[in-house]
Scaffold this motif. Structure first.
Motif, PDB file in Angstrom:
ATOM      1  N   MET A   1      68.385 -48.730 -33.610  1.00 31.42           N
ATOM      2  CA  MET A   1      69.057 -47.896 -32.638  1.00 31.42           C
ATOM      3  C   MET A   1      68.083 -47.593 -31.518  1.00 31.42           C
ATOM      4  O   MET A   1      67.263 -46.704 -31.633  1.00 31.42           O
ATOM      5  N   ASP A   2      68.223 -48.348 -30.472  1.00 31.82           N
ATOM      6  CA  ASP A   2      67.292 -48.167 -29.371  1.00 31.82           C
ATOM      7  C   ASP A   2      67.939 -47.586 -28.123  1.00 31.82           C
ATOM      8  O   ASP A   2      67.256 -47.304 -27.150  1.00 31.82           O
ATOM      9  N   LEU A  60      76.876 -41.559 -28.361  1.00 29.50           N
ATOM     10  CA  LEU A  60      76.995 -42.807 -29.105  1.00 29.50           C
ATOM     11  C   LEU A  60      75.611 -43.414 -29.237  1.00 29.50           C
ATOM     12  O   LEU A  60      74.870 -43.499 -28.253  1.00 29.50           O
ATOM     13  N   HIS A  61      75.259 -43.854 -30.439  1.00 28.81           N
ATOM     14  CA  HIS A  61      73.942 -44.429 -30.723  1.00 28.81           C
ATOM     15  C   HIS A  61      74.111 -45.847 -31.241  1.00 28.81           C
ATOM     16  O   HIS A  61      75.005 -46.118 -32.040  1.00 28.81           O
ATOM     17  N   GLY A  62      73.236 -46.735 -30.822  1.00 26.58           N
ATOM     18  CA  GLY A  62      73.254 -48.101 -31.324  1.00 26.58           C
ATOM     19  C   GLY A  62      72.287 -48.963 -30.546  1.00 26.58           C
ATOM     20  O   GLY A  62      71.461 -48.470 -29.771  1.00 26.58           O
ATOM     21  N   THR A  63      72.401 -50.265 -30.742  1.00 23.38           N
ATOM     22  CA  THR A  63      71.617 -51.176 -29.919  1.00 23.38           C
ATOM     23  C   THR A  63      72.288 -51.278 -28.561  1.00 23.38           C
ATOM     24  O   THR A  63      73.488 -51.003 -28.424  1.00 23.38           O
ATOM     25  N   ALA A  64      71.534 -51.687 -27.575  1.00 21.16           N
ATOM     26  CA  ALA A  64      72.110 -51.855 -26.234  1.00 21.16           C
ATOM     27  C   ALA A  64      73.278 -52.833 -26.282  1.00 21.16           C
ATOM     28  O   ALA A  64      74.326 -52.595 -25.672  1.00 21.16           O
ATOM     29  N   GLN A  65      73.125 -53.903 -27.033  1.00 15.40           N
ATOM     30  CA  GLN A  65      74.176 -54.924 -27.135  1.00 15.40           C
ATOM     31  C   GLN A  65      75.450 -54.351 -27.761  1.00 15.40           C
ATOM     32  O   GLN A  65      76.548 -54.579 -27.261  1.00 15.40           O
ATOM     33  N   TYR A  97      65.043 -37.635 -36.136  1.00 20.57           N
ATOM     34  CA  TYR A  97      66.249 -38.308 -36.612  1.00 20.57           C
ATOM     35  C   TYR A  97      67.023 -37.372 -37.514  1.00 20.57           C
ATOM     36  O   TYR A  97      66.463 -36.451 -38.097  1.00 20.57           O
ATOM     37  N   ARG A  98      68.328 -37.634 -37.621  1.00 24.27           N
ATOM     38  CA  ARG A  98      69.139 -36.868 -38.560  1.00 24.27           C
ATOM     39  C   ARG A  98      70.365 -37.659 -38.966  1.00 24.27           C
ATOM     40  O   ARG A  98      70.828 -38.522 -38.231  1.00 24.27           O
ATOM     41  N   VAL A  99      70.844 -37.345 -40.144  1.00 24.44           N
ATOM     42  CA  VAL A  99      72.089 -37.920 -40.640  1.00 24.44           C
ATOM     43  C   VAL A  99      73.234 -37.076 -40.103  1.00 24.44           C
ATOM     44  O   VAL A  99      73.176 -35.848 -40.154  1.00 24.44           O
ATOM     45  N   VAL A 100      74.256 -37.729 -39.582  1.00 22.94           N
ATOM     46  CA  VAL A 100      75.476 -37.050 -39.158  1.00 22.94           C
ATOM     47  C   VAL A 100      76.572 -37.613 -40.048  1.00 22.94           C
ATOM     48  O   VAL A 100      76.866 -38.803 -40.010  1.00 22.94           O
ATOM     49  N   VAL A 185      70.593 -41.115 -36.981  1.00 19.01           N
ATOM     50  CA  VAL A 185      70.668 -41.378 -35.545  1.00 19.01           C
ATOM     51  C   VAL A 185      69.506 -40.630 -34.890  1.00 19.01           C
ATOM     52  O   VAL A 185      69.040 -39.619 -35.436  1.00 19.01           O
ATOM     53  N   PRO A 186      69.011 -41.105 -33.752  1.00 20.17           N
ATOM     54  CA  PRO A 186      67.946 -40.381 -33.060  1.00 20.17           C
ATOM     55  C   PRO A 186      68.446 -39.015 -32.602  1.00 20.17           C
ATOM     56  O   PRO A 186      69.603 -38.865 -32.199  1.00 20.17           O
ATOM     57  N   TRP A 187      67.570 -38.032 -32.677  1.00 21.55           N
ATOM     58  CA  TRP A 187      67.940 -36.680 -32.257  1.00 21.55           C
ATOM     59  C   TRP A 187      66.919 -36.185 -31.240  1.00 21.55           C
ATOM     60  O   TRP A 187      65.727 -36.102 -31.523  1.00 21.55           O
TER      61      TRP A 187
END
Length: 188
Positions: A1-2, A60-65, A97-100, A185-187
């Motif tokens: 997740m960048d 929203l978190h994820g790769t750029a793609q 980071y944290r779990v949602v 996810v990054p926080w």
């Protein structure tokens, strides 16, 4: 997740903020389910415990793609007048980071009876004897979105809990709601 994308709800005199978040989250869920995308997570940077609200921001978190592929879909149709969508951004270098995750209320007597009857071939009366109405329903003390089930047509509450802050990320899959019991996810 960048990478990440912030979607901010705009103030609207006709719709309450929670109604707009319900609609936005439902549209996101349909897009993720339709695309069978399990590599995009969500967070609610402005979530509050008191009063219970997910706030005015969906991140929203994820790769750029993965995020670019999602945003090429027309999943935000009908919400464009109610949202401000930020450009795709890189996750800051120093982050936690944290779990949602989704939390389900497992003590609703009616739901438990239906499940018991279905699994064990019991009549409604037999299930009612085993699980009486006097069983207290535990109310969850968490923010939620209200969604409509595509299979039953009934409204339900999807309760959201953002876990403790962590120093290291944990990988894993996300549900079609963008939530996970293990992946972070990054926080920031």
């Amino acid at each position: 997740m960048d990478s990440y994308i912030d979607i901010r709800l705009l103030p609207d005199p006709e719709f309450a903020q929670n109604q707009l978040m319900n609609a936005l989250f439902a549209k996101l869920h349909r897009a993720l389910a339709q695309q069978r995308t399990y590599d995009i997570g969500v967070s609610f940077p402005r979530m509050q415990a008191k009063p219970h609200t997910l706030g005015d921001r969906l991140r929203l978190h994820g790769t750029a793609q993965a995020l670019q592929a999602l945003m090429t879909l027309d999943w935000l149709s009908g919400m464009r007048d109610h949202t401000s969508v930020a450009d795709l951004q890189a996750v800051p270098a120093r982050t936690q980071y944290r779990v949602v995750r989704r939390v389900q209320n497992k003590s609703n007597p009616e739901r438990l009876r239906r499940r018991l009857a279905k699994r064990h071939g019991l009549t409604e009366e037999q299930a009612r004897e085993r699980i009486p109405d006097t069983m207290k329903s535990r109310l969850l003390d968490l923010p939620f979105v209200t969604l409509r089930s595509q299979s039953t047509g009934q409204n339900f509450r999807l309760f959201v809990e953002q876990g403790e802050l962590l120093e290291q990320p944990h990988s894993g899959a996300f549900s079609a709601y963008g939530l996970s019991n293990a992946a972070t996810v990054p926080w920031f």
